[in-house]
Scaffold this motif. Structure first.
Motif, PDB file in Angstrom:
ATOM      1  N   LEU A 150     -36.663  36.170  19.045  1.00  0.00           N
ATOM      2  CA  LEU A 150     -35.620  36.885  18.315  1.00  0.00           C
ATOM      3  C   LEU A 150     -35.619  38.377  18.627  1.00  0.00           C
ATOM      4  CD1 LEU A 150     -35.790  35.148  14.814  1.00  0.00           C
ATOM      5  CD2 LEU A 150     -34.143  34.759  16.639  1.00  0.00           C
ATOM      6  N   ALA A 151     -36.745  38.895  19.134  1.00  0.00           N
ATOM      7  CA  ALA A 151     -36.827  40.309  19.492  1.00  0.00           C
ATOM      8  C   ALA A 151     -36.680  40.535  20.998  1.00  0.00           C
ATOM      9  CB  ALA A 151     -38.162  40.883  19.015  1.00  0.00           C
ATOM     10  N   SER A 152     -36.332  39.499  21.746  1.00  0.00           N
ATOM     11  CA  SER A 152     -36.309  39.571  23.204  1.00  0.00           C
ATOM     12  C   SER A 152     -35.000  40.164  23.727  1.00  0.00           C
ATOM     13  CB  SER A 152     -36.500  38.171  23.799  1.00  0.00           C
ATOM     14  OG  SER A 152     -35.383  37.348  23.468  1.00  0.00           O
ATOM     15  N   ASP A 153     -34.998  40.496  25.022  1.00  0.00           N
ATOM     16  CA  ASP A 153     -33.786  40.986  25.677  1.00  0.00           C
ATOM     17  C   ASP A 153     -32.707  39.907  25.691  1.00  0.00           C
ATOM     18  OD1 ASP A 153     -34.955  43.423  26.148  1.00  0.00           O
ATOM     19  OD2 ASP A 153     -35.582  42.940  28.194  1.00  0.00           O
ATOM     20  N   ALA A 154     -33.125  38.655  25.814  1.00  0.00           N
ATOM     21  CA  ALA A 154     -32.154  37.558  25.798  1.00  0.00           C
ATOM     22  C   ALA A 154     -31.422  37.501  24.462  1.00  0.00           C
ATOM     23  CB  ALA A 154     -32.864  36.229  26.078  1.00  0.00           C
ATOM     24  N   MET A 155     -32.151  37.749  23.374  1.00  0.00           N
ATOM     25  CA  MET A 155     -31.523  37.772  22.058  1.00  0.00           C
ATOM     26  C   MET A 155     -30.586  38.966  21.939  1.00  0.00           C
ATOM     27  SD  MET A 155     -31.247  36.113  19.249  1.00  0.00           S
ATOM     28  CE  MET A 155     -30.722  36.318  17.548  1.00  0.00           C
ATOM     29  N   ASN A 156     -30.984  40.105  22.481  1.00  0.00           N
ATOM     30  CA  ASN A 156     -30.115  41.275  22.460  1.00  0.00           C
ATOM     31  C   ASN A 156     -28.799  40.994  23.169  1.00  0.00           C
ATOM     32  OD1 ASN A 156     -32.069  42.743  21.113  1.00  0.00           O
ATOM     33  ND2 ASN A 156     -32.909  43.665  22.973  1.00  0.00           N
ATOM     34  N   ALA A 157     -28.891  40.333  24.325  1.00  0.00           N
ATOM     35  CA  ALA A 157     -27.676  40.004  25.081  1.00  0.00           C
ATOM     36  C   ALA A 157     -26.813  39.008  24.319  1.00  0.00           C
ATOM     37  CB  ALA A 157     -28.065  39.445  26.451  1.00  0.00           C
ATOM     38  N   LEU A 158     -27.473  38.036  23.679  1.00  0.00           N
ATOM     39  CA  LEU A 158     -26.721  37.044  22.899  1.00  0.00           C
ATOM     40  C   LEU A 158     -25.977  37.707  21.740  1.00  0.00           C
ATOM     41  CD1 LEU A 158     -27.955  33.541  21.881  1.00  0.00           C
ATOM     42  CD2 LEU A 158     -26.981  35.021  20.150  1.00  0.00           C
ATOM     43  N   LEU A 159     -26.660  38.598  21.028  1.00  0.00           N
ATOM     44  CA  LEU A 159     -26.026  39.272  19.895  1.00  0.00           C
ATOM     45  C   LEU A 159     -24.892  40.181  20.349  1.00  0.00           C
ATOM     46  CD1 LEU A 159     -29.189  40.109  17.774  1.00  0.00           C
ATOM     47  CD2 LEU A 159     -27.432  38.436  17.237  1.00  0.00           C
ATOM     48  N   GLU A 160     -25.071  40.822  21.491  1.00  0.00           N
ATOM     49  CA  GLU A 160     -23.999  41.664  22.025  1.00  0.00           C
ATOM     50  C   GLU A 160     -22.756  40.830  22.327  1.00  0.00           C
ATOM     51  OE1 GLU A 160     -22.064  45.086  23.435  1.00  0.00           O
ATOM     52  OE2 GLU A 160     -23.901  44.843  22.245  1.00  0.00           O
ATOM     53  N   GLU A 161     -22.981  39.644  22.895  1.00  0.00           N
ATOM     54  CA  GLU A 161     -21.851  38.757  23.173  1.00  0.00           C
ATOM     55  C   GLU A 161     -21.179  38.309  21.884  1.00  0.00           C
ATOM     56  OE1 GLU A 161     -20.906  34.369  25.166  1.00  0.00           O
ATOM     57  OE2 GLU A 161     -22.912  35.218  25.287  1.00  0.00           O
ATOM     58  N   LEU A 162     -21.973  37.945  20.882  1.00  0.00           N
ATOM     59  CA  LEU A 162     -21.409  37.485  19.618  1.00  0.00           C
ATOM     60  C   LEU A 162     -20.638  38.591  18.909  1.00  0.00           C
ATOM     61  CD1 LEU A 162     -24.342  35.333  18.149  1.00  0.00           C
ATOM     62  CD2 LEU A 162     -22.324  34.541  19.400  1.00  0.00           C
ATOM     63  N   ALA A 163     -21.142  39.830  19.007  1.00  0.00           N
ATOM     64  CA  ALA A 163     -20.536  40.944  18.274  1.00  0.00           C
ATOM     65  C   ALA A 163     -19.251  41.433  18.909  1.00  0.00           C
ATOM     66  CB  ALA A 163     -21.531  42.098  18.161  1.00  0.00           C
ATOM     67  N   THR A 164     -19.138  41.323  20.233  1.00  0.00           N
ATOM     68  CA  THR A 164     -18.020  41.975  20.923  1.00  0.00           C
ATOM     69  C   THR A 164     -17.032  41.024  21.575  1.00  0.00           C
ATOM     70  OG1 THR A 164     -19.325  42.147  22.973  1.00  0.00           O
ATOM     71  CG2 THR A 164     -19.468  43.973  21.406  1.00  0.00           C
ATOM     72  N   ARG A 165     -17.373  39.762  21.709  1.00  0.00           N
ATOM     73  CA  ARG A 165     -16.486  38.863  22.452  1.00  0.00           C
ATOM     74  C   ARG A 165     -15.137  38.690  21.758  1.00  0.00           C
ATOM     75  NH1 ARG A 165     -18.224  32.981  24.948  1.00  0.00           N
ATOM     76  NH2 ARG A 165     -16.283  32.561  26.055  1.00  0.00           N
ATOM     77  N   TYR A 166     -15.174  38.566  20.434  1.00  0.00           N
ATOM     78  CA  TYR A 166     -13.928  38.433  19.677  1.00  0.00           C
ATOM     79  C   TYR A 166     -13.917  39.503  18.594  1.00  0.00           C
ATOM     80  CZ  TYR A 166     -13.959  33.845  21.907  1.00  0.00           C
ATOM     81  OH  TYR A 166     -14.010  32.834  22.831  1.00  0.00           O
ATOM     82  N   LYS A 167     -12.901  40.351  18.615  1.00  0.00           N
ATOM     83  CA  LYS A 167     -12.855  41.482  17.701  1.00  0.00           C
ATOM     84  C   LYS A 167     -12.705  41.062  16.242  1.00  0.00           C
ATOM     85  CE  LYS A 167     -10.985  44.721  21.107  1.00  0.00           C
ATOM     86  NZ  LYS A 167      -9.860  45.631  21.433  1.00  0.00           N
ATOM     87  N   ASP A 168     -12.087  39.908  16.011  1.00  0.00           N
ATOM     88  CA  ASP A 168     -11.840  39.491  14.632  1.00  0.00           C
ATOM     89  C   ASP A 168     -12.923  38.563  14.104  1.00  0.00           C
ATOM     90  OD1 ASP A 168     -11.233  37.340  16.261  1.00  0.00           O
ATOM     91  OD2 ASP A 168      -9.574  36.638  15.001  1.00  0.00           O
ATOM     92  N   ARG A 169     -14.000  38.388  14.853  1.00  0.00           N
ATOM     93  CA  ARG A 169     -15.038  37.434  14.447  1.00  0.00           C
ATOM     94  C   ARG A 169     -16.069  38.083  13.545  1.00  0.00           C
ATOM     95  NH1 ARG A 169     -18.164  34.078  18.941  1.00  0.00           N
ATOM     96  NH2 ARG A 169     -16.443  32.611  18.639  1.00  0.00           N
ATOM     97  N   ILE A 170     -16.361  37.412  12.432  1.00  0.00           N
ATOM     98  CA  ILE A 170     -17.465  37.770  11.552  1.00  0.00           C
ATOM     99  C   ILE A 170     -18.616  36.806  11.840  1.00  0.00           C
ATOM    100  CG2 ILE A 170     -18.203  38.088   9.170  1.00  0.00           C
ATOM    101  CD1 ILE A 170     -15.975  39.980   9.942  1.00  0.00           C
ATOM    102  N   VAL A 171     -19.810  37.343  12.056  1.00  0.00           N
ATOM    103  CA  VAL A 171     -20.974  36.505  12.361  1.00  0.00           C
ATOM    104  C   VAL A 171     -21.963  36.610  11.204  1.00  0.00           C
ATOM    105  CG1 VAL A 171     -22.739  35.927  14.061  1.00  0.00           C
ATOM    106  CG2 VAL A 171     -20.621  37.055  14.796  1.00  0.00           C
ATOM    107  N   ILE A 172     -22.249  35.477  10.570  1.00  0.00           N
ATOM    108  CA  ILE A 172     -23.147  35.429   9.417  1.00  0.00           C
ATOM    109  C   ILE A 172     -24.410  34.672   9.807  1.00  0.00           C
ATOM    110  CG2 ILE A 172     -23.430  34.611   7.045  1.00  0.00           C
ATOM    111  CD1 ILE A 172     -20.443  34.979   6.672  1.00  0.00           C
ATOM    112  N   PHE A 173     -25.548  35.310   9.619  1.00  0.00           N
ATOM    113  CA  PHE A 173     -26.843  34.714   9.966  1.00  0.00           C
ATOM    114  C   PHE A 173     -27.579  34.299   8.694  1.00  0.00           C
ATOM    115  CE2 PHE A 173     -25.657  37.494  13.387  1.00  0.00           C
ATOM    116  CZ  PHE A 173     -26.140  36.914  14.538  1.00  0.00           C
TER     117      PHE A 173
END
Length: 314
Positions: free
Chosen positions: A209-232
Motif C-alpha cells: 500500500l506504500a509502494s510506487d505501484a500503489m502511488n501509480a494506481l491511486l494517481e490513475e483512480l484520482a485523475t482518470r475520470y474527473k467526476d469520479r469519487i473514490v471511497i476506500f
C-alpha cells in the motif's frame, strides 16, 4: 570465311546441281538470341516474406455483478429501491460536506479531495457499513460516478455485505497477477457504482500500500475520470499500520465513531495517526434516536461531523 560467303558458296553448289532456288533467294542467317543476364542487386531482390503475425489477445469482457437491491434495503443499507428510507435521508446529509470538498467547494482547496478513506479506531464500529452506504448514496447523485474500493485487505467484507462472491482485485494488480485495474473492477446494476475488490491476501500488505505501484494506481483512480469519487473502506487505524499508509494518499478521511463504545482516548489517538491527511471528519454511528411522530420513526444509525485537527475534541 564469313557466314555470308559460306551461304553464297552453298547457293552456287545448289545451282550447279540443278536445284532451282530462285534468283531472289537471299541467305538470312538467324540472329543470335541474347540470353537474359541475371544481375544480383539489392534493389531488384524481392523482400523476404514476413512471418505471420499472431492474433492479438482478445480484450476481456466487462465484469458485471448484480446486487439484490431489496436484500440491501432489508439489511438496513441505503438502496435505490428505497430512496426515502431513514438511512437514505441520513446519508443525504452526511455526504454533502464530503462532496463539497471533493468538488473543491469547501473552505479551502483539497488535493485529491475525491479520494476518501473511511476507517475507525477498532473493528466493529461500522466503517464498512458506512463506506458502502456513502458510496451508494453518492452513486444515486446525477453528477458523480463512484468507485468503492475494499482496501481492508486483511479482512475484506464489502463483497460479502453486498451478497457478492469473492473476486480478484486490487492486491492482485499490485502483485502483478492482473495486468490492469480495469480487469478487476466490478460494474454493478447500480448505474454509477463500480467496485474494486481487495483481492488475494498479501502478507506484506502495508509495504504494497506504500509502494510506487500503489502511488501509480491511486494517481490513475484520482485523475482518470474527473467526476469520479473514490471511497476506500480501510482497516481500523489502531489495529494495523495499513490504514496509516493508505491515509497518506487521501484527500479526506472519515473516522467512524461508535456511540457509547468508542472512548475519547481512542478517537484522539486515531486522529493523531492520520495527521498526513488534510481533512479529517468524524461520523457518529449506532446512535439510538426515537421520534414521537414524523417520517423517521426509530432507527439505529445517526450522524455527526467534525474537522479533526490535533485534538479529538475539536
Amino acid at each position: 570465311m564469313s557466314i555470308i560467303e559460306k551461304a553464297v558458296e552453298r547457293l552456287d553448289q545448289l545451282k550447279r546441281a540443278g536445284v532451282d532456288v530462285g534468283d531472289d533467294a537471299v541467305a538470312r542467317p538467324e540472329a543470335p538470341v541474347a540470353q537474359p543476364s541475371v544481375v544480383a542487386s539489392a534493389a531488384t531482390q524481392l523482400p523476404p516474406t514476413p512471418a505471420p503475425v499472431p492474433d492479438a489477445e482478445p480484450a476481456r469482457e466487462r465484469r458485471t455483478v448484480h446486487i439484490d437491491l431489496d436484500r440491501l434495503g432489508a439489511l438496513g443499507f441505503v438502496s435505490p429501491s428505497k430512496p426515502n428510507s431513514p438511512i437514505a435521508e441520513q446519508y443525504r446529509i452526511i455526504k454533502r460536506p464530503v462532496l463539497r470538498n471533493a468538488q473543491g467547494k469547501g473552505a479551502a482547496p483539497i488535493e485529491n479531495g475525491n479520494l476518501i478513506m473511511v476507517t475507525s479506531s477498532v473493528p466493529g464500529e461500522g466503517k464498512s457499513f458506512s463506506a458502502i452506504n456513502l458510496a451508494i448514496s453518492m452513486a444515486m447523485e446525477l453528477d458523480h460516478t463512484v468507485l468503492l474500493v475494499d482496501a481492508d485487505v486483511s479482512k475484506p467484507s464489502v463483497l460479502a455485505a453486498l451478497g457478492l462472491p469473492a473476486s480478484s482485485g486490487m492486491m492482485d494488480v499490485l502483485q502483478g497477477h492482473e495486468s490492469s485495474i480495469g480487469d478487476v473492477m466490478l460494474h454493478t446494476n447500480i448505474a454509477k457504482l463500480t467496485i474494486l475488490p481487495a483481492g488475494r491476501p498479501q502478507q506484506r500488505a502495508t509495504e504494497m500500500l506504500a509502494s510506487d505501484a500503489m502511488n501509480a494506481l491511486l494517481e490513475e483512480l484520482a485523475t482518470r475520470y474527473k467526476d469520479r469519487i473514490v471511497i476506500f473502506d480501510s482497516p481500523p487505524v489502531l489495529v494495523t499500520t495499513e490504514a496509516r499508509a493508505l491515509a497518506t494518499h487521501m484527500g479526506q478521511v472519515i473516522v467512524v465513531v461508535e456511540s457509547e463504545r468508542s472512548t475519547h482516548a481512542m478517537v484522539k489517538q486515531s486522529l493523531a495517526t492520520l495527521e498526513a491527511c488534510p481533512v479529517k471528519l468524524m461520523l457518529l454511528n449506532k446512535v439510538r434516536q426515537q421520534s414521537s411522530s414524523g417520517h423517521y420513526g426509530v432507527y439505529g444509525y445517526g450522524y455527526g461531523y467534525g474537522y479533526g485537527k490535533n485534538e479529538a475534541g475539536s
